[in-house]
Enzyme design. Sequence first.
Site, PDB file in Angstrom:
ATOM      1  N   SER A  54       0.796  -1.199   0.170  1.00 43.86           N
ATOM      2  CA  SER A  54       0.062  -0.067  -0.031  1.00 43.86           C
ATOM      3  C   SER A  54       0.804   1.177   0.181  1.00 43.86           C
ATOM      4  O   SER A  54       0.571   2.379  -0.342  1.00 43.86           O
ATOM      5  CB  SER A  54      -0.872   0.080   1.150  1.00 43.86           C
ATOM      6  OG  SER A  54      -1.643  -1.051   1.308  1.00 43.86           O
ATOM      7  N   TYR A 142       6.996 -11.773   5.755  1.00 41.58           N
ATOM      8  CA  TYR A 142       5.756 -11.351   4.986  1.00 41.58           C
ATOM      9  C   TYR A 142       5.527 -12.193   3.752  1.00 41.58           C
ATOM     10  O   TYR A 142       6.134 -12.322   2.882  1.00 41.58           O
ATOM     11  CB  TYR A 142       6.129  -9.716   4.326  1.00 41.58           C
ATOM     12  CG  TYR A 142       4.700  -9.103   3.683  1.00 41.58           C
ATOM     13  CD1 TYR A 142       3.744  -9.810   3.402  1.00 41.58           C
ATOM     14  CD2 TYR A 142       5.113  -7.867   3.004  1.00 41.58           C
ATOM     15  CE1 TYR A 142       2.530  -9.287   2.711  1.00 41.58           C
ATOM     16  CE2 TYR A 142       3.895  -7.232   2.506  1.00 41.58           C
ATOM     17  CZ  TYR A 142       2.740  -8.208   2.464  1.00 41.58           C
ATOM     18  OH  TYR A 142       1.760  -7.362   1.640  1.00 41.58           O
ATOM     19  N   LYS A 170       3.345 -11.880   8.663  1.00 41.26           N
ATOM     20  CA  LYS A 170       2.285 -11.430   7.884  1.00 41.26           C
ATOM     21  C   LYS A 170       1.508 -12.404   6.751  1.00 41.26           C
ATOM     22  O   LYS A 170       2.356 -12.380   5.739  1.00 41.26           O
ATOM     23  CB  LYS A 170       2.530  -9.877   7.284  1.00 41.26           C
ATOM     24  CG  LYS A 170       1.219  -9.554   6.468  1.00 41.26           C
ATOM     25  CD  LYS A 170       1.894  -7.951   6.169  1.00 41.26           C
ATOM     26  CE  LYS A 170       0.676  -6.969   5.654  1.00 41.26           C
ATOM     27  NZ  LYS A 170      -0.008  -7.589   4.188  1.00 41.26           N
ATOM     28  N   GLY A 195      -3.540 -10.994   6.712  1.00 45.11           N
ATOM     29  CA  GLY A 195      -3.487 -10.098   5.446  1.00 45.11           C
ATOM     30  C   GLY A 195      -4.524  -9.768   4.695  1.00 45.11           C
ATOM     31  O   GLY A 195      -4.855  -8.671   4.496  1.00 45.11           O
ATOM     32  N   GLU A 198     -10.563  -8.676   3.421  1.00 47.66           N
ATOM     33  CA  GLU A 198     -12.008  -9.161   3.505  1.00 47.66           C
ATOM     34  C   GLU A 198     -12.169 -10.706   4.550  1.00 47.66           C
ATOM     35  O   GLU A 198     -13.206 -11.049   4.424  1.00 47.66           O
ATOM     36  CB  GLU A 198     -12.375  -9.537   2.084  1.00 47.66           C
ATOM     37  CG  GLU A 198     -11.601 -10.921   1.342  1.00 47.66           C
ATOM     38  CD  GLU A 198     -10.180 -10.093   0.782  1.00 47.66           C
ATOM     39  OE1 GLU A 198      -9.469 -10.975  -0.021  1.00 47.66           O
ATOM     40  OE2 GLU A 198      -9.821  -8.771   1.227  1.00 47.66           O
ATOM     41  N   GLY A 214      -4.517  -2.767   3.794  1.00 47.28           N
ATOM     42  CA  GLY A 214      -4.594  -1.558   3.118  1.00 47.28           C
ATOM     43  C   GLY A 214      -5.739  -0.814   2.927  1.00 47.28           C
ATOM     44  O   GLY A 214      -5.749   0.453   3.107  1.00 47.28           O
TER      45      GLY A 214
END
Length: 310
Positions: A54, A142, A170, A195, A198, A214
């Site tokens: 992001s 990540y 992450k 992460g 949704e 983000g």
Amino acid sequence: MSVKEWDKEKYKGVFVAMYSAYDDTGEVSEERVRKLARYYVSTGVNGLYVGGSSGEGILQTAEERKLVLETVMDEVAKELTVIVHVGANSTKESAELAVHAESVGADAISSVPAIYYRLSEAAVERHWQEMIDSTSLPFIIYNIPQTTGFHLSQSLFKKMAVQDKVIGIKMSGESVFELQQFKVNAEKPFLVYNGPDEQYLGGRIMGADGGIGGTYGVMPELFCRLERLYREGEINEAQQLQCKINAIISKLLSFPSLYGACKAILSLRGIETGIPRLPLLPVGEEDMGSLEALNEEIGKLTASYTRYQV
């Protein structure tokens, strides 16, 4: 330094993956970085993830990334936990960014595998290890295979997680089962961040300690509310809120770029961050009517909940 010496609580909860903040010519704007960071302090989030997807870190020079972080730390270091994404294509630059992050007081560093090249596990391990060894900071893996092309195996994960300085991951892959497996296979107190925005609730239910995302950046209060509902055991209400959040995310994804849409929404609120850096596309004038309606929708939903500090 032993992982037991780190305060785990400060790394839990809602972490905004902070957007880039450019001036009207496309250069990093310290003033706009400060205003954006200050805005997030006011929303009740636990921390910031700086220089990630992001934040367009991969599209910025090392000097730009350092400037962004220095500005963020100067503005909000005493108020929010700051995790810095230091990953770059070269291991040398990644380690350089890690050393810089420690020098300005960041709370932790994080990194994806190098992109473009299809790397072996041994190569990714060496890449991450150079960053880990370059500082005394905690390191957060990540994992985002859909963009890096690297699927982190449980065997490599276990090898990395056994190290004291590796305190979390992450998990931006889409499997909550895999998220749960990372949590179990760490075999020590270990942080897992959800992460995919949704599935924040799904990630929390399956063992995540919080999330880094983000779209949090345009509706931070909603994710803070979602976190609170989960902590209070109000799962049905939390599910309803996640569904409302997902409807907003679906609309955000309909624009030329997610980041262009999010930055335009912030602009409607008087928080200027410029347009994303190419090849990420900005939104056009033809999109502004839809974005204004979406911003109003977010505002109404946010207003229906009481603001609080997580």
